[in-house]
Design a protein around this motif. Sequence first.
Motif, mmCIF file in Angstrom:
data_model
loop_
_atom_site.group_PDB
_atom_site.id
_atom_site.type_symbol
_atom_site.label_atom_id
_atom_site.label_comp_id
_atom_site.label_asym_id
_atom_site.label_seq_id
_atom_site.Cartn_x
_atom_site.Cartn_y
_atom_site.Cartn_z
ATOM 1 N N PRO A 205 -16.103 -7.974 10.614
ATOM 2 C CA PRO A 205 -17.047 -6.844 10.701
ATOM 3 C C PRO A 205 -16.385 -5.517 10.334
ATOM 4 C CG PRO A 205 -16.759 -7.923 12.857
ATOM 5 C CD PRO A 205 -16.017 -8.741 11.864
ATOM 6 N N GLN A 206 -15.106 -5.377 10.668
ATOM 7 C CA GLN A 206 -14.398 -4.128 10.346
ATOM 8 C C GLN A 206 -14.286 -3.955 8.829
ATOM 9 O OE1 GLN A 206 -13.236 -6.513 12.505
ATOM 10 N NE2 GLN A 206 -13.677 -5.380 14.388
ATOM 11 N N MET A 207 -13.936 -5.040 8.151
ATOM 12 C CA MET A 207 -13.796 -4.974 6.694
ATOM 13 C C MET A 207 -15.156 -4.692 6.054
ATOM 14 S SD MET A 207 -11.759 -5.153 4.178
ATOM 15 C CE MET A 207 -10.251 -5.891 4.773
ATOM 16 N N ALA A 208 -16.187 -5.360 6.563
ATOM 17 C CA ALA A 208 -17.540 -5.146 6.026
ATOM 18 C C ALA A 208 -17.934 -3.682 6.176
ATOM 19 C CB ALA A 208 -18.541 -6.039 6.753
ATOM 20 N N SER A 209 -17.641 -3.122 7.330
ATOM 21 C CA SER A 209 -18.003 -1.740 7.591
ATOM 22 C C SER A 209 -17.266 -0.792 6.632
ATOM 23 C CB SER A 209 -17.676 -1.431 9.058
ATOM 24 O OG SER A 209 -17.735 -0.075 9.282
ATOM 25 N N THR A 222 -20.107 -18.789 0.447
ATOM 26 C CA THR A 222 -21.398 -19.434 0.269
ATOM 27 C C THR A 222 -21.936 -19.652 1.679
ATOM 28 O OG1 THR A 222 -20.564 -20.549 -1.713
ATOM 29 C CG2 THR A 222 -22.558 -21.485 -0.672
ATOM 30 N N VAL A 223 -23.158 -19.246 1.948
ATOM 31 C CA VAL A 223 -23.683 -19.219 3.320
ATOM 32 C C VAL A 223 -24.871 -20.169 3.407
ATOM 33 C CG1 VAL A 223 -24.641 -17.741 5.130
ATOM 34 C CG2 VAL A 223 -22.944 -16.811 3.547
ATOM 35 N N ASN A 224 -24.704 -21.245 4.140
ATOM 36 C CA ASN A 224 -25.758 -22.268 4.200
ATOM 37 C C ASN A 224 -26.413 -22.384 5.571
ATOM 38 O OD1 ASN A 224 -25.500 -22.911 1.498
ATOM 39 N ND2 ASN A 224 -23.906 -24.435 1.877
ATOM 40 N N LYS A 225 -25.978 -21.533 6.516
ATOM 41 C CA LYS A 225 -26.584 -21.570 7.858
ATOM 42 C C LYS A 225 -27.261 -20.236 8.123
ATOM 43 C CE LYS A 225 -23.962 -25.102 10.135
ATOM 44 N NZ LYS A 225 -22.538 -25.346 9.891
ATOM 45 N N LYS A 226 -28.498 -20.313 8.619
ATOM 46 C CA LYS A 226 -29.241 -19.066 8.795
ATOM 47 C C LYS A 226 -28.636 -18.167 9.870
ATOM 48 C CE LYS A 226 -33.042 -21.772 10.790
ATOM 49 N NZ LYS A 226 -34.447 -22.112 10.672
ATOM 50 N N ALA A 227 -28.055 -18.760 10.918
ATOM 51 C CA ALA A 227 -27.446 -17.928 11.962
ATOM 52 C C ALA A 227 -26.278 -17.126 11.381
ATOM 53 C CB ALA A 227 -26.971 -18.800 13.113
ATOM 54 N N ARG A 228 -25.525 -17.749 10.508
ATOM 55 C CA ARG A 228 -24.391 -17.074 9.879
ATOM 56 C C ARG A 228 -24.886 -15.934 8.964
ATOM 57 N NH1 ARG A 228 -19.576 -15.030 10.294
ATOM 58 N NH2 ARG A 228 -18.240 -15.291 8.499
ATOM 59 N N ALA A 229 -25.956 -16.219 8.235
ATOM 60 C CA ALA A 229 -26.531 -15.183 7.364
ATOM 61 C C ALA A 229 -26.975 -13.982 8.199
ATOM 62 C CB ALA A 229 -27.703 -15.750 6.570
ATOM 63 N N GLU A 230 -27.610 -14.248 9.331
ATOM 64 C CA GLU A 230 -28.062 -13.174 10.214
ATOM 65 C C GLU A 230 -26.897 -12.303 10.671
ATOM 66 O OE1 GLU A 230 -31.362 -12.343 12.015
ATOM 67 O OE2 GLU A 230 -31.385 -12.785 9.877
ATOM 68 N N THR A 231 -25.812 -12.963 11.056
ATOM 69 C CA THR A 231 -24.632 -12.210 11.510
ATOM 70 C C THR A 231 -24.124 -11.312 10.386
ATOM 71 O OG1 THR A 231 -24.017 -14.003 12.988
ATOM 72 C CG2 THR A 231 -22.256 -12.481 12.369
ATOM 73 N N LEU A 232 -24.028 -11.870 9.194
ATOM 74 C CA LEU A 232 -23.507 -11.104 8.055
ATOM 75 C C LEU A 232 -24.419 -9.925 7.721
ATOM 76 C CD1 LEU A 232 -22.359 -14.157 5.920
ATOM 77 C CD2 LEU A 232 -20.849 -12.441 6.951
ATOM 78 N N PHE A 233 -25.730 -10.139 7.740
ATOM 79 C CA PHE A 233 -26.653 -9.028 7.471
ATOM 80 C C PHE A 233 -26.455 -7.922 8.523
ATOM 81 C CE2 PHE A 233 -29.567 -12.394 5.450
ATOM 82 C CZ PHE A 233 -29.063 -12.136 4.177
ATOM 83 N N GLY A 234 -26.183 -8.345 9.742
ATOM 84 C CA GLY A 234 -25.928 -7.375 10.814
ATOM 85 C C GLY A 234 -24.667 -6.553 10.565
ATOM 86 N N TRP A 235 -23.736 -7.115 9.803
ATOM 87 C CA TRP A 235 -22.495 -6.385 9.467
ATOM 88 C C TRP A 235 -22.671 -5.475 8.256
ATOM 89 C CZ3 TRP A 235 -18.310 -10.879 9.443
ATOM 90 C CH2 TRP A 235 -18.183 -11.387 10.753
ATOM 91 N N GLY A 236 -23.838 -5.538 7.630
ATOM 92 C CA GLY A 236 -24.065 -4.686 6.458
ATOM 93 C C GLY A 236 -24.048 -5.424 5.132
ATOM 94 N N VAL A 237 -23.848 -6.736 5.189
ATOM 95 C CA VAL A 237 -23.883 -7.538 3.958
ATOM 96 C C VAL A 237 -25.307 -7.490 3.390
ATOM 97 C CG1 VAL A 237 -23.728 -9.921 3.094
ATOM 98 C CG2 VAL A 237 -21.991 -9.028 4.670
ATOM 99 N N SER A 238 -25.434 -7.214 2.100
ATOM 100 C CA SER A 238 -26.797 -7.041 1.568
ATOM 101 C C SER A 238 -27.391 -8.325 1.013
ATOM 102 C CB SER A 238 -26.843 -5.931 0.520
ATOM 103 O OG SER A 238 -25.983 -6.208 -0.541
ATOM 104 N N SER A 239 -26.565 -9.279 0.598
ATOM 105 C CA SER A 239 -27.090 -10.563 0.110
ATOM 106 C C SER A 239 -26.090 -11.671 0.418
ATOM 107 C CB SER A 239 -27.266 -10.586 -1.418
ATOM 108 O OG SER A 239 -27.915 -9.458 -1.906
ATOM 109 N N VAL A 240 -26.615 -12.879 0.521
ATOM 110 C CA VAL A 240 -25.742 -14.053 0.608
ATOM 111 C C VAL A 240 -26.129 -15.037 -0.489
ATOM 112 C CG1 VAL A 240 -25.287 -13.821 3.079
ATOM 113 C CG2 VAL A 240 -27.227 -15.215 2.313
ATOM 114 N N PHE A 241 -25.132 -15.741 -1.000
ATOM 115 C CA PHE A 241 -25.343 -16.810 -1.971
ATOM 116 C C PHE A 241 -25.417 -18.116 -1.186
ATOM 117 C CE2 PHE A 241 -22.973 -13.432 -4.024
ATOM 118 C CZ PHE A 241 -23.635 -13.268 -5.230
#
Length: 261
Positions: A205-209, A222-241
């Motif tokens: 999260p620090q690096m993302a910020s 590569t993100v294949n689990k929705k819970a993981r995608a949610e966490t990443l979006f919460g860190w500011g990630v704008s898209s996942v592959f």
Amino acid sequence: MIPRRASFADLEAPPVIGHRGARGHAPENTLASIRKAAELGALWVEFDTKLSRDCEVIVYHDDDLRRTTDGRGPVAGKDLAELQALDAGGWYGNAFLGEPVPTLRQAMAVLAELVLGAVVEIKPSAGRETETGRLVAAILQEEWPPFLPPPLISSFSAEALAAAGDTAPGLPRAMNFLKIPADWNMRLSGLGCAALHCRARKLTPQMASSICRAGFRLRCFTVNKKARAETLFGWGVSSVFTDYPDRLLSFRSALDSRRRW
Ligand code: G3P
Ligand code: MG
């Protein structure tokens, strides 16, 4: 076909991008895989590009043919006609027998037909970084369907990104990293890249910020689990592959709104 949200005004990549088409459902980097991603609701896909021996741009991931075709040997050692005679689908399943290795132009025709955006990754064979970057960017610049959002060029190769930038300075570019180096900001800025794409597993999260605060878009593979995608979006990630657009797009509440900061 599953109806998809119209996206003419969406010039930037959406939160969910199909990886190598929809790699979890169809043979990667084929037209069938791109079609599958659209059928599953993806608005954008990612695919990999490299050169045949006779300098045609094809959609393909590995340097060697063994893993995903019935051919053998280096891709860079075969002309386009030889590559297009190969079966790039049978290894995945009988339903895809005879699926060819597409050219970039053939992939673009399918994108136009389905109104899909794309991240076009430049994946040069060793020693062909500059010419691959130049030739991919030239096709995108001159022949990209004008009614689609502009393509986003990405690569792990700084040489390919530099050549693509010289050839098509108006197209957005992203640098890919398996592990984000300490000097990521200097590297991105030096190449004029607008975004950083990295392996989700290595992101904190620090690096993302830091990346987002520096003004770069951040996307993860590569993100294949929705819970993981949610966490990443919460860190500011704008898209996942993702190999499975259907799994992530079923999470409507979180993904319907585009993230901005
Ligand atoms: O472009 C994101 C991702 O595709 C990079 O890794 O090896 O799947 O091309 P790879
Ligand atoms: Mg890729």
